[in-house]
Design an enzyme around this catalytic site. Structure first.
Site, PDB file in Angstrom:
ATOM      1  N   GLU A  95       8.666  11.051 -58.228  1.00 42.10           N
ATOM      2  CA  GLU A  95       7.987  12.228 -57.699  1.00 42.10           C
ATOM      3  C   GLU A  95       8.597  12.710 -56.381  1.00 42.10           C
ATOM      4  O   GLU A  95       8.989  11.906 -55.530  1.00 42.10           O
ATOM      5  CB  GLU A  95       6.502  11.927 -57.452  1.00 42.10           C
ATOM      6  CG  GLU A  95       5.676  11.878 -58.709  1.00 42.10           C
ATOM      7  CD  GLU A  95       4.201  12.010 -58.401  1.00 42.10           C
ATOM      8  OE1 GLU A  95       3.855  12.727 -57.443  1.00 42.10           O
ATOM      9  OE2 GLU A  95       3.394  11.386 -59.120  1.00 42.10           O
TER      10      GLU A  95
ATOM     11  N   CYS B 109       2.292  10.950 -63.497  1.00 38.19           N
ATOM     12  CA  CYS B 109       2.341  12.264 -62.861  1.00 38.19           C
ATOM     13  C   CYS B 109       1.743  13.261 -63.848  1.00 38.19           C
ATOM     14  O   CYS B 109       2.305  13.463 -64.934  1.00 38.19           O
ATOM     15  CB  CYS B 109       3.786  12.634 -62.530  1.00 38.19           C
ATOM     16  SG  CYS B 109       3.964  14.253 -61.743  1.00 38.19           S
TER      17      CYS B 109
ATOM     18  N   CYS C 223      -1.527  18.905 -58.263  1.00 42.09           N
ATOM     19  CA  CYS C 223      -1.480  17.486 -58.657  1.00 42.09           C
ATOM     20  C   CYS C 223      -2.413  17.300 -59.850  1.00 42.09           C
ATOM     21  O   CYS C 223      -3.628  17.498 -59.721  1.00 42.09           O
ATOM     22  CB  CYS C 223      -1.929  16.613 -57.495  1.00 42.09           C
ATOM     23  SG  CYS C 223      -1.866  14.851 -57.861  1.00 42.09           S
TER      24      CYS C 223
ATOM     25  N   GLY D  43       3.721  16.420 -64.170  1.00 41.11           N
ATOM     26  CA  GLY D  43       4.952  16.009 -64.843  1.00 41.11           C
ATOM     27  C   GLY D  43       4.746  15.769 -66.325  1.00 41.11           C
ATOM     28  O   GLY D  43       5.643  16.024 -67.141  1.00 41.11           O
TER      29      GLY D  43
ATOM     30  N   HIS E 146       9.603  20.732 -61.651  1.00 41.31           N
ATOM     31  CA  HIS E 146       9.893  19.536 -62.448  1.00 41.31           C
ATOM     32  C   HIS E 146      11.236  19.681 -63.144  1.00 41.31           C
ATOM     33  O   HIS E 146      11.581  20.764 -63.625  1.00 41.31           O
ATOM     34  CB  HIS E 146       8.795  19.314 -63.494  1.00 41.31           C
ATOM     35  CG  HIS E 146       7.472  18.979 -62.890  1.00 41.31           C
ATOM     36  ND1 HIS E 146       7.099  17.686 -62.597  1.00 41.31           N
ATOM     37  CD2 HIS E 146       6.454  19.771 -62.468  1.00 41.31           C
ATOM     38  CE1 HIS E 146       5.892  17.702 -62.053  1.00 41.31           C
ATOM     39  NE2 HIS E 146       5.485  18.951 -61.956  1.00 41.31           N
TER      40      HIS E 146
HETATM   41  N1  LIG Z   1       4.634  14.749 -55.810  1.00 38.31           N
HETATM   42  C1  LIG Z   1       4.175  16.026 -56.406  1.00 38.31           C
HETATM   43  C2  LIG Z   1       2.680  16.230 -56.113  1.00 38.31           C
HETATM   44  C3  LIG Z   1       1.815  15.242 -56.874  1.00 38.31           C
HETATM   45  C4  LIG Z   1       1.899  15.519 -58.349  1.00 38.31           C
HETATM   46  C5  LIG Z   1       1.530  14.360 -59.261  1.00 38.31           C
HETATM   47  N2  LIG Z   1       0.991  13.194 -58.615  1.00 38.31           N
HETATM   48  C6  LIG Z   1       0.614  14.838 -60.386  1.00 38.31           C
HETATM   49  O1  LIG Z   1      -0.233  14.048 -60.856  1.00 38.31           O
HETATM   50  O2  LIG Z   1       0.794  15.997 -60.828  1.00 38.31           O
HETATM   51  C7  LIG Z   1       4.967  17.189 -55.796  1.00 38.31           C
HETATM   52  O3  LIG Z   1       5.397  17.090 -54.636  1.00 38.31           O
HETATM   53  O4  LIG Z   1       5.110  18.205 -56.495  1.00 38.31           O
END
Ligand SMILES: N[C@H](CCC[C@H](N)C(=O)O)C(=O)O
Length: 277
Positions: free
Chosen positions: A212, A221, A71, A224, A163
């Site tokens: 997400e 994100c 994250c 992301g 992604h």
């Molecule tokens: N939902 C994402 C994890 C959080 C990533 C995001 N909040 C960031 O800041 O990179 C996943 O399941 O891969």
């Protein structure tokens, strides 16, 4: 259980320091405390743990209780917690994550902390390692994918987590609320996927919104934003350093000559408290 509440570009987290006391079920805890009506309210939970491979270890759990590999907004908040709460007196340290050992560094201006710069490591582009199926073992760059009865073009990038980056001409016209979950659960992504919808403003400014995996629409994100820059460079749309403009703020990212992604952005403690577990 004491917690601190953080946000990075509006992507918000409950952070718990479990170096002394682990929980039996972090996923159940994340589902409970992430609820914005019956809980504290957050996009996920960050867990601070000891590591025998790095200075610290970070685990991240989504609102649906699933554990993610990494994250980006979270690791910036994690780093500020360690520094602001006296866990460390260093401005740079190593963190073991599901994406490998990453290196956040506190950024200061005239001595005051203005944010965190994170060495996010190298992107993974081999389709079968993202993972995404049906595109062979090479890169899946600007390839077709059918979602919600329409044909889209996407670029698949892993930053430890998967992604699907989709460039669009008019971001405001994309019904992310309706199609986000359909991308997330598209059968070609065996581990599901985060999906970034991107409008190129110019070669150093990319406007991105995200659905997400395990958390639905968030205001930002971090991983992301790194995947977005990689996809923009690979498809000739941007320079190797650019501002990624999100609903909740802006991240400055660089895909450097060492093939590492460097992401710089804010991390803010909103409040602290205790919660029954
Ligand atoms: N939902 C994402 C994890 C959080 C990533 C995001 N909040 C960031 O800041 O990179 C996943 O399941 O891969």
């Amino acid at each position: 259980m004491e917690f601190t509440k953080w946000q990075g570009c509006g992507n918000d987290f409950v952070l718990i320091d479990c170096r002394e006391r682990e929980l039996a079920d972090y996923g159940a805890f994340a589902k409970k405390v992430s609820d914005r009506h019956f809980g504290i309210g957050a996009d996920g939970v960050l867990v601070v743990l000891d590591s025998n491979r790095a200075d610290y270890r970070m685990r991240i759990f989504n609102t649906d209780g699933s554990e993610a590999e990494m994250c980006g907004n979270g690791i910036r908040c994690f780093a500020r917690y360690l520094r602001d709460h006296g866990v460390t007196d260093r401005d740079k340290f190593t963190v073991e994550t599901g994406a490998g050992i990453l290196v956040p560094e506190i950024v200061r201006q005239d001595g005051a902390i203005t944010g965190v710069r994170v060495d996010m490591g190298e992107p993974v582009l081999a389709a079968d390692e993202v993972p995404v199926t049906g595109y062979g073992s090479g890169r899946a760059v600007d390839v077709p994918i059918e979602v919600a009865g329409s044909d889209w073009r996407m670029t698949a990038v892993s930053m430890g987590n998967p992604h699907c980056v989709v460039f669009v001409d008019d971001l405001a016209s994309v019904p992310i609320e309706r199609i986000g979950h359909l991308f997330e659960t598209q059968a070609r992504f065996p581990k599901k996927t985060n999906t970034e919808f991107v409008q190129v403003l110019d070669r150093t400014h990319l406007r991105m919104r995200v659905w997400e995996r395990g958390a639905a629409i968030t205001l930002a994100c971090g991983t992301g934003s790194c995947a977005t820059l990689v996809a923009a460079v690979l498809t000739g749309r941007s320079e190797r350093a650019a501002d990624i403009i999100l609903d909740g703020g802006t991240l400055h990212n660089e895909w450097a000559a060492d093939n590492h992604l460097y992401m710089t952005g804010p991390a803010v403690e909103v409040f602290s408290g205790t919660v029954e577990v």
